[in-house]
Scaffold this motif. Structure first.
Motif, PDB file in Angstrom:
ATOM      1  N   ILE A 135      34.312  85.903  80.264  1.00  0.00           N
ATOM      2  CA  ILE A 135      32.858  85.846  80.449  1.00  0.00           C
ATOM      3  C   ILE A 135      32.430  84.682  81.341  1.00  0.00           C
ATOM      4  CG2 ILE A 135      32.359  86.963  78.240  1.00  0.00           C
ATOM      5  CD1 ILE A 135      31.676  84.204  77.123  1.00  0.00           C
ATOM      6  N   LEU A 136      33.305  83.683  81.468  1.00  0.00           N
ATOM      7  CA  LEU A 136      32.955  82.489  82.236  1.00  0.00           C
ATOM      8  C   LEU A 136      33.794  82.413  83.502  1.00  0.00           C
ATOM      9  CD1 LEU A 136      31.506  79.730  82.485  1.00  0.00           C
ATOM     10  CD2 LEU A 136      33.363  78.738  81.133  1.00  0.00           C
ATOM     11  N   LYS A 137      33.123  82.271  84.652  1.00  0.00           N
ATOM     12  CA  LYS A 137      33.814  82.129  85.936  1.00  0.00           C
ATOM     13  C   LYS A 137      33.253  80.921  86.665  1.00  0.00           C
ATOM     14  CE  LYS A 137      33.142  84.964  89.494  1.00  0.00           C
ATOM     15  NZ  LYS A 137      33.220  86.177  90.353  1.00  0.00           N
ATOM     16  N   PHE A 146      29.282  81.345  86.696  1.00  0.00           N
ATOM     17  CA  PHE A 146      28.749  82.642  86.299  1.00  0.00           C
ATOM     18  C   PHE A 146      29.129  82.925  84.849  1.00  0.00           C
ATOM     19  CE2 PHE A 146      29.398  82.713  90.835  1.00  0.00           C
ATOM     20  CZ  PHE A 146      28.268  83.361  91.331  1.00  0.00           C
ATOM     21  N   VAL A 147      28.162  83.412  84.088  1.00  0.00           N
ATOM     22  CA  VAL A 147      28.419  83.878  82.727  1.00  0.00           C
ATOM     23  C   VAL A 147      28.078  85.360  82.693  1.00  0.00           C
ATOM     24  CG1 VAL A 147      27.787  83.708  80.298  1.00  0.00           C
ATOM     25  CG2 VAL A 147      27.971  81.628  81.687  1.00  0.00           C
ATOM     26  N   ASN A 148      29.088  86.179  82.396  1.00  0.00           N
ATOM     27  CA  ASN A 148      28.915  87.634  82.446  1.00  0.00           C
ATOM     28  C   ASN A 148      28.303  88.065  83.779  1.00  0.00           C
ATOM     29  OD1 ASN A 148      29.985  88.196  79.857  1.00  0.00           O
ATOM     30  ND2 ASN A 148      28.045  87.620  78.905  1.00  0.00           N
ATOM     31  N   ASN A 149      28.844  87.461  84.846  1.00  0.00           N
ATOM     32  CA  ASN A 149      28.453  87.766  86.235  1.00  0.00           C
ATOM     33  C   ASN A 149      27.034  87.319  86.592  1.00  0.00           C
ATOM     34  OD1 ASN A 149      30.941  89.021  86.940  1.00  0.00           O
ATOM     35  ND2 ASN A 149      30.277  90.887  85.880  1.00  0.00           N
ATOM     36  N   GLU A 150      26.373  86.591  85.711  1.00  0.00           N
ATOM     37  CA  GLU A 150      25.042  86.039  86.017  1.00  0.00           C
ATOM     38  C   GLU A 150      25.187  84.562  86.387  1.00  0.00           C
ATOM     39  OE1 GLU A 150      20.755  85.108  83.836  1.00  0.00           O
ATOM     40  OE2 GLU A 150      22.164  86.533  82.937  1.00  0.00           O
ATOM     41  N   LYS A 151      24.642  84.190  87.543  1.00  0.00           N
ATOM     42  CA  LYS A 151      24.782  82.819  88.024  1.00  0.00           C
ATOM     43  C   LYS A 151      23.982  81.856  87.155  1.00  0.00           C
ATOM     44  CE  LYS A 151      24.436  80.001  92.215  1.00  0.00           C
ATOM     45  NZ  LYS A 151      24.051  79.987  93.658  1.00  0.00           N
ATOM     46  N   ILE A 152      24.617  80.732  86.821  1.00  0.00           N
ATOM     47  CA  ILE A 152      23.994  79.699  86.002  1.00  0.00           C
ATOM     48  C   ILE A 152      23.840  78.434  86.842  1.00  0.00           C
ATOM     49  CG2 ILE A 152      24.161  78.360  83.875  1.00  0.00           C
ATOM     50  CD1 ILE A 152      23.994  81.384  83.426  1.00  0.00           C
ATOM     51  N   LEU A 162      32.278  70.560  83.063  1.00  0.00           N
ATOM     52  CA  LEU A 162      32.805  71.908  82.869  1.00  0.00           C
ATOM     53  C   LEU A 162      34.097  72.107  83.643  1.00  0.00           C
ATOM     54  CD1 LEU A 162      32.382  74.726  81.657  1.00  0.00           C
ATOM     55  CD2 LEU A 162      31.075  75.318  83.707  1.00  0.00           C
ATOM     56  N   ARG A 163      34.120  71.638  84.878  1.00  0.00           N
ATOM     57  CA  ARG A 163      35.329  71.773  85.692  1.00  0.00           C
ATOM     58  C   ARG A 163      36.497  71.007  85.081  1.00  0.00           C
ATOM     59  NH1 ARG A 163      36.239  70.020  92.095  1.00  0.00           N
ATOM     60  NH2 ARG A 163      38.507  70.302  92.070  1.00  0.00           N
ATOM     61  N   GLU A 207      26.157  82.310  75.712  1.00  0.00           N
ATOM     62  CA  GLU A 207      27.304  82.820  74.966  1.00  0.00           C
ATOM     63  C   GLU A 207      28.583  82.063  75.285  1.00  0.00           C
ATOM     64  OE1 GLU A 207      29.861  87.012  74.667  1.00  0.00           O
ATOM     65  OE2 GLU A 207      28.026  86.890  75.846  1.00  0.00           O
ATOM     66  N   ALA A 208      28.760  81.698  76.563  1.00  0.00           N
ATOM     67  CA  ALA A 208      29.977  80.995  76.986  1.00  0.00           C
ATOM     68  C   ALA A 208      30.005  79.554  76.496  1.00  0.00           C
ATOM     69  CB  ALA A 208      30.107  81.028  78.510  1.00  0.00           C
TER      70      ALA A 208
END
Length: 224
Positions: A135-137, A146-152, A162-163, A207-208
Motif C-alpha cells: 500500500i505504501l510506495k 503514494f498510499v494506495n496509489n494516492e499521492k501524499i 520515512l525514507r 492506513e499506511a
C-alpha cells in the motif's frame, strides 16, 4: 568501471568472448566454468549481474537460476540466461523462474552488452522505488509518496524519516539516531521533536501509518 558481471559458462572461448566485450564496455568480469565454484563465490561477494549458461558440467542452469531467485541475499541479482537451448518452452520457463532476459547462441556480443545495459538500467530505476505492505510506495528520486496509489504530500523532515525507516525495513532506529540523520550536528533538538514528526507522518499516511511501529523506550521502525 560500471560494475562486476559474473559469467557462468563452461565453454572457455565463449566465456572469453563475452568477457572481452563487457570489458570494452567498461565492466569488470569474473568467469566460472561450473556451478559449484560460482556458488562458492557469491556466498562471499555479490555481483551486479550474472550471465548464466544452462548446460554446465555439474549443475543445471535452470536450477542455479531458481536458487538465486529464492535466496533472500541473492534474489535481487539480475540474471541473463545465455544458451543454445532455443525452444520456446525453455525461454518461457527461464523467464518464469526469474531470469531477466534470455539470449540464445549463436549471439551478437554487441547485442548481449546492450541487453546487459538495459537490465541494469531497469534495476537501477527499481532501486529508487521502495514498496512496503503493498500500500505504501516511496519514490526516492522524485521525493514522492503514494498510499494506495494516492499521492501524499509530506514535509521535508517527514519524508526523510520515512525514507530512513523504509530503506532499512525492520531495523529499529533510536530517536537520537533519527535526530542525527535529520539535523546532523545540532545538539538542541529534543527527542520529543521526533515523536511529533512521527505522529504527523502517521496521520498523513492514513492506513499506511500503521506500518510505523513504536518500540517502547527505544525508537521506531517500519514493519509490514
Amino acid at each position: 568501471m560500471k560494475g562486476l558481471i559474473v559469467i557462468v559458462e563452461d565453454e572457455p572461448d565463449i566465456a572469453e568472448l563475452v568477457s572481452h566485450h563487457l570489458k570494452k564496455a567498461g565492466y569488470n568480469t569474473k568467469v566460472f566454468h561450473d556451478g559449484f565454484s560460482f556458488f562458492n563465490y557469491i556466498t562471499q561477494s555479490i555481483p551486479d549481474l550474472v550471465i548464466l549458461d544452462l548446460m554446465l558440467p555439474d549443475m543445471d542452469g535452470f536450477e542455479i537460476c531458481k536458487e538465486i531467485k529464492k535466496n533472500e541475499k541473492w534474489k535481487n541479482i539480475p540474471v541473463i540466461i545465455l544458451t543454445v537451448r532455443n525452444k520456446e518452452e525453455d525461454k518461457i520457463f527461464g523467464l518464469e523462474i526469474g531470469a531477466d532476459d534470455y539470449v540464445t547462441k549463436p549471439f551478437s556480443p554487441r547485442e548481449l552488452v546492450a541487453r546487459v545495459n538495459a537490465v541494469l538500467r531497469r534495476y537501477a530505476e527499481r532501486k529508487n522505488i521502495i514498496e512496503i505492505g503493498k500500500i505504501l510506495k516511496i519514490d526516492i528520486n522524485k521525493f514522492e509518496v503514494f498510499v494506495n496509489n494516492e499521492k501524499i504530500n509530506l514535509r521535508s523532515a517527514e519524508f526523510k524519516i520515512l525514507r530512513l525507516l523504509a530503506e532499512r525495513k525492520g531495523w529499529v532506529f533510536t530517536r537520537r539516531q533519527i535526530i542525527e540523520y535529520l539535523w546532523e550536528e545540532k545538539k538542541d533538538i529534543f527527542d520529543r521533536t521526533v515523536d511529533v514528526h512521527i505522529r504527523n507522518l502517521r496521520k498523513k499516511l492514513g492506513e499506511a501509518g500503521n506500518l510505523i511501529k513504536n518500540i517502547r523506550g527505544v525508537g521506531y521502525k517500519i514493519e509490514e
